[in-house]
Design a protein around this motif. Structure first.
Motif, short mmCIF file in Angstrom:
data_model
loop_
_atom_site.label_atom_id
_atom_site.label_comp_id
_atom_site.label_asym_id
_atom_site.label_seq_id
_atom_site.Cartn_x
_atom_site.Cartn_y
_atom_site.Cartn_z
N SER A 106 -37.10 -31.15 -96.41
CA SER A 106 -36.59 -31.71 -97.52
C SER A 106 -37.20 -32.49 -97.93
CB SER A 106 -35.44 -31.80 -97.24
OG SER A 106 -34.37 -32.66 -96.73
N GLU A 107 -37.26 -33.31 -96.53
CA GLU A 107 -38.27 -34.58 -96.71
C GLU A 107 -39.51 -34.91 -97.14
OE1 GLU A 107 -36.96 -37.41 -93.37
OE2 GLU A 107 -35.07 -37.59 -94.26
N CYS A 108 -40.39 -33.59 -96.83
CA CYS A 108 -41.53 -33.04 -97.50
C CYS A 108 -41.50 -33.16 -98.71
CB CYS A 108 -41.82 -33.22 -96.14
SG CYS A 108 -42.54 -33.08 -94.20
N LEU A 109 -40.98 -32.48 -98.85
CA LEU A 109 -40.73 -31.80 -100.50
C LEU A 109 -40.21 -33.11 -101.02
CD1 LEU A 109 -40.83 -29.87 -102.25
CD2 LEU A 109 -38.87 -29.36 -102.31
N ALA A 110 -39.39 -33.60 -100.67
CA ALA A 110 -39.91 -35.14 -101.41
C ALA A 110 -40.69 -35.86 -101.78
CB ALA A 110 -38.32 -36.26 -100.76
N LEU A 111 -41.39 -35.94 -100.30
CA LEU A 111 -42.93 -36.78 -100.02
C LEU A 111 -43.95 -36.12 -101.06
CD1 LEU A 111 -44.68 -38.63 -98.58
CD2 LEU A 111 -45.50 -37.10 -97.23
N CYS A 112 -43.58 -35.19 -101.59
CA CYS A 112 -44.51 -34.42 -101.92
C CYS A 112 -44.53 -34.66 -103.18
CB CYS A 112 -44.54 -32.98 -102.35
SG CYS A 112 -44.99 -32.43 -100.56
N PHE A 113 -43.73 -35.11 -103.84
CA PHE A 113 -42.92 -35.58 -104.84
C PHE A 113 -43.45 -36.47 -106.00
CE2 PHE A 113 -40.19 -31.62 -106.37
CZ PHE A 113 -40.37 -31.23 -107.96
N LEU A 200 -24.48 -33.39 -96.03
CA LEU A 200 -24.27 -33.24 -97.53
C LEU A 200 -24.17 -33.72 -98.70
CD1 LEU A 200 -20.54 -30.68 -97.66
CD2 LEU A 200 -23.57 -30.14 -97.34
N LEU A 201 -23.85 -35.33 -98.67
CA LEU A 201 -24.02 -36.45 -98.89
C LEU A 201 -25.73 -37.11 -99.22
CD1 LEU A 201 -23.42 -38.90 -100.83
CD2 LEU A 201 -22.78 -39.97 -99.24
N PHE A 207 -31.62 -34.29 -103.24
CA PHE A 207 -32.11 -33.39 -104.62
C PHE A 207 -32.29 -34.53 -105.54
CE2 PHE A 207 -30.88 -30.44 -107.66
CZ PHE A 207 -31.77 -29.02 -107.86
N ALA A 208 -31.18 -35.09 -105.81
CA ALA A 208 -30.75 -35.97 -107.04
C ALA A 208 -32.31 -36.78 -107.40
CB ALA A 208 -29.91 -36.74 -106.56
N SER A 209 -32.51 -36.93 -106.58
CA SER A 209 -33.99 -37.85 -106.25
C SER A 209 -35.14 -37.16 -106.29
CB SER A 209 -34.07 -38.87 -104.59
OG SER A 209 -33.32 -39.48 -104.20
N LEU A 248 -36.71 -25.88 -106.84
CA LEU A 248 -35.32 -25.15 -107.64
C LEU A 248 -35.07 -24.19 -106.45
CD1 LEU A 248 -36.43 -24.35 -111.05
CD2 LEU A 248 -34.78 -26.51 -110.48
N VAL A 249 -36.19 -23.62 -105.54
CA VAL A 249 -35.68 -22.66 -104.72
C VAL A 249 -35.20 -23.46 -103.95
CG1 VAL A 249 -37.27 -20.66 -102.80
CG2 VAL A 249 -37.85 -21.07 -105.03
#
Length: 325
Positions: A106-113, A200-201, A207-209, A248-249
């Protein structure tokens, strides 16, 4: 007393085999496409490649090396993967490895964004973060798994004492757990529920970021459009489309984690069956992701249409030559 089945569910074992193979094929194909078929994305494709590689590692662990079997609503998990069967790796450490990989996926996806956001922000000199802010943010993201790992290590009773613990606190399930070769069980406590809450938090915060950054990206793109060529603008648009699809996925496939927390919090009577369904849904992330990218990501779609046209042409030529002969 809850109705817990300690036998290996054949349907779930077969599902792990199927989704493991399909995910591996999809991830390898995705890596190939990012290296050789998306060069127009420039260096940004390497960030997408990092995310794809972490997805591959996560899926291999979940569907091949670990293969979790839940014994909910008791806080217990079993493993039937190669790490446990071949190397006798305790289920507790299997769970920690998967927890870390899920975090960093999840953090790698955030890094891409974030990288795409800063790339566009630097062009128009708006919302550019200073270097120290980036370093602090990276350290915070890297530190996210630390508390859950330490807490779960404290909660682990160890393989030697697990059956003693079950005999004392869950005597009705002692005979069943005695037949399970690899499992981990955790004591209900505020510390355990704090781990669930933090996980969960954290996932919700990430996801909110992503949603916040994506919203700002759209505003930046409006300001960027008049300043660059249509070709370069289209490249940025396609990269952002890829990120949105994968966000989204990822959000959809992360919902089962909330389902697991709900099962444990409310001690649902049929928690084991529901938990199995949650694990099934969780592990189909990469397959759904690749299908979605082929539908909504233009570079992948162009590659697919190009190959389909070639195949159609080849089939037509073979048919025509057979008719002529």
């Amino acid at each position: 007393m809850y109705n817990i089945d300690f036998a290996e569910p054949l349907w779930m074992v077969n599902y792990y085999h199927f989704i493991g193979i399909s995910s591996l094929i999809g991830n390898i194909f995705g890596i190939y496409l990012l290296i050789y078929q998306t060069k127009e994305l420039g260096e940004f494709r390497y960030y997408l490649l990092l995310f794809q590689v972490v997805c591959t590692a996560t899926d291999l662990n979940l569907t091949t090396f670990m293969k979790f079997l839940p014994y909910y609503p008791i806080n217990a998990l079993g493993t039937i993967g190669y790490c446990s069967q071949w190397f006798n790796m305790p289920t507790h450490y299997c769970m920690l490895v998967c927890l870390i990989l899920t975090y960093y996926e999840s953090e790698c996806l955030a890094l891409c964004f974030f990288q795409k956001h800063q790339k566009i922000a630097s062009v128009i000199a708006v919302h550019v973060f200073p270097v120290y802010a980036k370093i602090i943010g990276a350290l915070i993201f890297l530190a996210f798994p630390v508390y859950p790992m330490i807490a779960m290590q404290i909660l682990d009773v160890g393989p030697e004492k697990q059956l003693e613990y079950i005999k004392r606190d869950f005597p009705d399930y002692y005979a069943g757990f005695s037949t399970v070769p690899h499992f981990a069980i955790y004591l209900d406590s505020p510390l355990l529920y704090s781990v669930y809450s933090v996980v969960l938090l954290t996932m919700g915060t990430i996801f909110a970021s992503l949603v916040f950054v994506n919203t700002d990206l759209i505003r930046l793109m409006v300001r960027l459009k008049p300043q660059i060529s249509p070709q370069n603008y289209q490249k940025h648009v396609e990269a952002i489309q890829s990120l949105i699809v994968q966000m989204l996925v990822a959000g959809l496939c992360a919902l089962p984690l909330f389902g697991v927390a709900f099962i444990l919090a409310f001690q649902l009577k049929n928690g084991q069956f529901i938990g199995r369904i949650m694990f099934v849904l969780w592990t189909c992330h990469s397959t759904i992701n690749m299908i979605s990218l082929f539908i909504f990501f233009p570079p992948y779609r162009r590659y697919l249409f190009k190959k389909l046209r070639i195949n159609r042409r080849s089939l037509f030529q073979v048919a025509a030559s057979s008719v002529m002969t």
